[in-house]
Scaffold this motif. Structure first.
Motif, PDB file in Angstrom:
ATOM      1  N   MET A 137       0.951  -1.265   0.038  1.00 41.31           N
ATOM      2  CA  MET A 137       0.015  -0.071   0.041  1.00 41.31           C
ATOM      3  C   MET A 137       0.848   1.356  -0.089  1.00 41.31           C
ATOM      4  N   ALA A 138       1.101   1.888  -1.403  1.00 50.17           N
ATOM      5  CA  ALA A 138       1.975   2.932  -1.444  1.00 50.17           C
ATOM      6  C   ALA A 138       1.031   4.306  -1.152  1.00 50.17           C
ATOM      7  N   THR A 139       1.622   5.219  -0.364  1.00 55.86           N
ATOM      8  CA  THR A 139       0.927   6.439   0.116  1.00 55.86           C
ATOM      9  C   THR A 139       1.829   7.533  -0.336  1.00 55.86           C
ATOM     10  N   CYS A 140       1.000   8.673  -0.668  1.00 53.23           N
ATOM     11  CA  CYS A 140       1.772  10.076  -0.726  1.00 53.23           C
ATOM     12  C   CYS A 140       1.161  11.116  -0.108  1.00 53.23           C
ATOM     13  N   GLU A 141       1.788  12.095   0.518  1.00 53.88           N
ATOM     14  CA  GLU A 141       1.084  13.180   1.344  1.00 53.88           C
ATOM     15  C   GLU A 141       0.255  14.044   0.775  1.00 53.88           C
ATOM     16  N   THR A 142       0.472  14.308  -0.706  1.00 52.53           N
ATOM     17  CA  THR A 142      -0.658  15.126  -1.384  1.00 52.53           C
ATOM     18  C   THR A 142      -1.143  14.202  -2.513  1.00 52.53           C
ATOM     19  N   ASP A 143      -2.374  15.016  -2.599  1.00 54.06           N
ATOM     20  CA  ASP A 143      -3.165  14.536  -3.641  1.00 54.06           C
ATOM     21  C   ASP A 143      -3.166  15.221  -5.100  1.00 54.06           C
ATOM     22  N   ALA A 144      -2.752  14.449  -6.125  1.00 50.52           N
ATOM     23  CA  ALA A 144      -2.620  15.227  -7.665  1.00 50.52           C
ATOM     24  C   ALA A 144      -3.746  15.914  -8.027  1.00 50.52           C
ATOM     25  N   THR A 145      -5.017  15.212  -7.736  1.00 56.91           N
ATOM     26  CA  THR A 145      -6.194  15.693  -8.164  1.00 56.91           C
ATOM     27  C   THR A 145      -6.871  16.786  -7.274  1.00 56.91           C
ATOM     28  N   GLN A 186      -8.565  16.342  -4.662  1.00 55.17           N
ATOM     29  CA  GLN A 186      -9.735  15.598  -4.304  1.00 55.17           C
ATOM     30  C   GLN A 186      -9.757  15.231  -2.778  1.00 55.17           C
ATOM     31  N   SER A 187      -8.435  14.937  -2.271  1.00 57.83           N
ATOM     32  CA  SER A 187      -8.564  14.438  -0.843  1.00 57.83           C
ATOM     33  C   SER A 187      -7.456  15.094  -0.004  1.00 57.83           C
ATOM     34  N   TYR A 188      -7.992  15.785   1.132  1.00 55.86           N
ATOM     35  CA  TYR A 188      -6.907  16.485   2.119  1.00 55.86           C
ATOM     36  C   TYR A 188      -5.966  15.603   2.508  1.00 55.86           C
ATOM     37  N   TYR A 189      -6.316  14.122   2.492  1.00 55.25           N
ATOM     38  CA  TYR A 189      -5.296  13.107   3.220  1.00 55.25           C
ATOM     39  C   TYR A 189      -4.279  12.375   2.189  1.00 55.25           C
ATOM     40  N   GLY A 190      -4.133  12.991   1.139  1.00 53.96           N
ATOM     41  CA  GLY A 190      -3.218  12.504   0.049  1.00 53.96           C
ATOM     42  C   GLY A 190      -3.902  11.606  -0.653  1.00 53.96           C
ATOM     43  N   GLU A 191      -3.076  10.662  -1.252  1.00 56.52           N
ATOM     44  CA  GLU A 191      -3.585   9.445  -2.178  1.00 56.52           C
ATOM     45  C   GLU A 191      -2.862   8.360  -1.668  1.00 56.52           C
ATOM     46  N   SER A 192      -3.562   6.998  -2.159  1.00 53.53           N
ATOM     47  CA  SER A 192      -2.860   5.752  -1.939  1.00 53.53           C
ATOM     48  C   SER A 192      -3.386   4.840  -2.897  1.00 53.53           C
ATOM     49  N   LYS A 193      -2.409   3.833  -3.128  1.00 62.69           N
ATOM     50  CA  LYS A 193      -2.475   3.037  -4.377  1.00 62.69           C
ATOM     51  C   LYS A 193      -1.780   1.751  -3.861  1.00 62.69           C
ATOM     52  N   LEU A 194      -2.473   0.650  -4.505  1.00 65.92           N
ATOM     53  CA  LEU A 194      -2.141  -0.770  -3.926  1.00 65.92           C
ATOM     54  C   LEU A 194      -1.613  -1.331  -4.936  1.00 65.92           C
ATOM     55  N   HIS A 195      -0.409  -2.197  -4.568  1.00 63.01           N
ATOM     56  CA  HIS A 195       0.242  -3.005  -5.732  1.00 63.01           C
ATOM     57  C   HIS A 195       0.313  -4.177  -5.457  1.00 63.01           C
ATOM     58  N   TYR A 196       0.367  -5.354  -6.242  1.00 63.85           N
ATOM     59  CA  TYR A 196       0.524  -6.668  -5.854  1.00 63.85           C
ATOM     60  C   TYR A 196       1.832  -7.342  -6.406  1.00 63.85           C
ATOM     61  N   LEU A 197       2.736  -8.016  -5.519  1.00 64.74           N
ATOM     62  CA  LEU A 197       3.888  -8.706  -6.169  1.00 64.74           C
ATOM     63  C   LEU A 197       3.881 -10.324  -5.941  1.00 64.74           C
TER      64      LEU A 197
END
Length: 464
Positions: free
Chosen positions: A206-214, A216-227
């Protein structure tokens, strides 16, 4: 047995036999079967605590400080819980809940891992934790050893830096040099959490970033990756397709590691079940949810919305091939945490401080949503089930047909009542709309008559 212990915090051992209580003077270990004190660890100022996988060792963390020579003090210590001896000491400059634990234990406590700049140190139990094997991973920020015994796999995350993308990788550490098994690169990631499945055939990052490029979210953004953790499936590494745009609220592997559930998207969030090869299996719909919890057998699944959400909880029974059937639903307002009992038949929810300072309580529900217990507290800091003692086994039982039938009848009654109420509301709404339409038409007629009278008077005046 009910007992009261003076402590700032307490953590139960994984085997359910001991309790570690943090006091001003150090850490006290108690026998949970009779409440007797086993030993005391003289380590004042402990802020964080963690048990090893078997409970043979315990790790304590003190606030960072410096020795007389200016070097960092040894504020991370691993203790032998049988003798009270320190087996490993480390000095770190930063200690917080976000990066805790700083010492990761392999399954069976055969080794302990600690990350430093560009390297992960492996301390072997066979050498008495005195020597370290250095595993070079340039830029490593977060790592997690696999939970399966007999495997020496390490999942690591390298943050995005200086225009270079972030990297998530799985490496084999059994040789002199780490061998990459799978790897995934991506941008907009400054932190991550790593979750292995039980057989260690795959992991989620679960990768997170403190800022949201869009924006749309005050809490940043998060993406999920499968390995995948198998070299033959290295090309299967991918970004998990989210069922809905928005943040990833929660991800949980099933205890068997054959499925994982994702709660993602802007409210109302979407819930999706995927298999261990990252293929969507079942859509559990949308709702005000942000957490998911499997029972210890992976048969029952609870989806809930806590924190700022109303507290709705929905219970599912996972059938063959991942198909899920709803068993019941309830609401635990203002709840903060949820956990299943070791027998897998009850769900505990808790409203705790400092998240909420009022209405602290614990509630226990069965697997169809009936509340069986509730206890209020003036101030509740934490609530959890005790692990089962050694030798205790529970049977993985399907839901009781009688309870399901009763729950279904109750749902039908509630649904019938709700439908009747909805029909009554629709009838009342239709009646109000008709009355409003009649009033509008009458008003139009009155205005038309007034206009006609005004034109008649005007014509008479013009004729005169």
């Amino acid at each position: 047995m009910v007992c009261s212990l003076p402590a700032k915090s307490a953590v139960c051992s994984p085997d359910g036999t001991k309790l570690a209580a943090v006091t001003e003077a150090g850490v006290d270990l108690f026998n949970l079967s009779n409440g007797a004190k086993l030993l005391s660890l003289a380590v004042p100022g402990v802020v964080l605590l963690d048990w090893s996988s078997t409970g043979a060792y315990i790790t304590t963390a003190q606030r960072p400080s410096k020795q007389e020579d200016g070097q960092p003090a040894k504020n991370i210590k691993a203790w032998d819980t049988a003798t009270g001896a320190v087996v490993l000491e480390l000095g770190v400059k930063s200690v917080n809940k976000e990066n805790w634990p700083l010492l990761h234990w392999a399954q069976g406590d055969d080794a302990a891992f600690h990350g430093v700049t560009n390297t992960v140190h492996q301390y072997s139990r066979a050498s008495g934790f005195k020597t370290a094997k250095k595993i070079p991973i340039k830029g490593v920020c977060t790592f997690q050893p696999c939970p399966a015994p007999g495997k020496q796999l390490l999942a690591a995350f390298i943050a995005e830096s200086k225009g270079q993308p972030a990297v998530a990788t799985v490496v084999d550490c059994s040789g002199e040099q780490p061998v990459t098994i799978s790897r995934k690169s991506f941008y907009r990631a400054t932190g991550a959490s790593i979750m292995w499945n039980t057989p260690s055939t795959a992991c989620l990052v679960m990768a997170t970033c403190e800022t949201d490029a869009t924006n749309q979210s005050y809490y940043g953004e998060s993406k999920l990756h499968y390995l995948p953790a198998e070299a033959a499936r290295a090309d299967d590494a991918c970004a998990v397709a989210m069922p809905k745009d928005g943040p990833v609220h929660d991800v949980q592997w099933s205890p068997a590691g054959d499925f994982f559930v994702v709660v993602a998207g802007f409210m109302p969030a979407k819930v999706m079940l995927l298999d261990n090869r990252c293929k969507p299996v079942y859509d559990l719909g949308s709702g005000p949810y942000n957490i998911a919890r499997w029972n210890p057998f992976g048969r029952f699944l609870a989806i809930a919305g806590f924190g700022n959400l109303p507290g709705d909880v929905v219970f599912y029974n996972k059938l063959n091939k991942g198909v899920c059937k709803q068993m019941g639903a309830t609401r635990s307002g203002s709840a903060v945490t949820a956990s299943w009992s070791p027998c897998g038949r009850y769900l505990l929810t808790a409203t705790t401080a400092p998240r909420l300072r009022v209405d602290n309580n614990v509630r226990v529900f069965n697997y169809i949503g009936d509340k069986v217990c509730e206890r209020p507290f003036e101030t509740l800091l934490e609530a959890a089930w005790l692990p089962p003692p050694p030798g205790t086994t529970y049977e993985d039982r399907p839901p009781s047909p009688e309870r399901l039938s009763a729950a279904n009848r109750c749902r039908r009654v509630l649904s019938s009542s709700a439908n009747k109420q909805a029909r009554t509301q629709r009838s009342a709404r239709t009646r109000r709309q008709r009355q409003a339409e009649m009033a509008r038409q009458q008003g139009m007629m009155q205005r038309t008559m007034k206009q006609q009278r005004a034109r008649t008077v005007l014509l008479l005046v013009l004729q005169v």
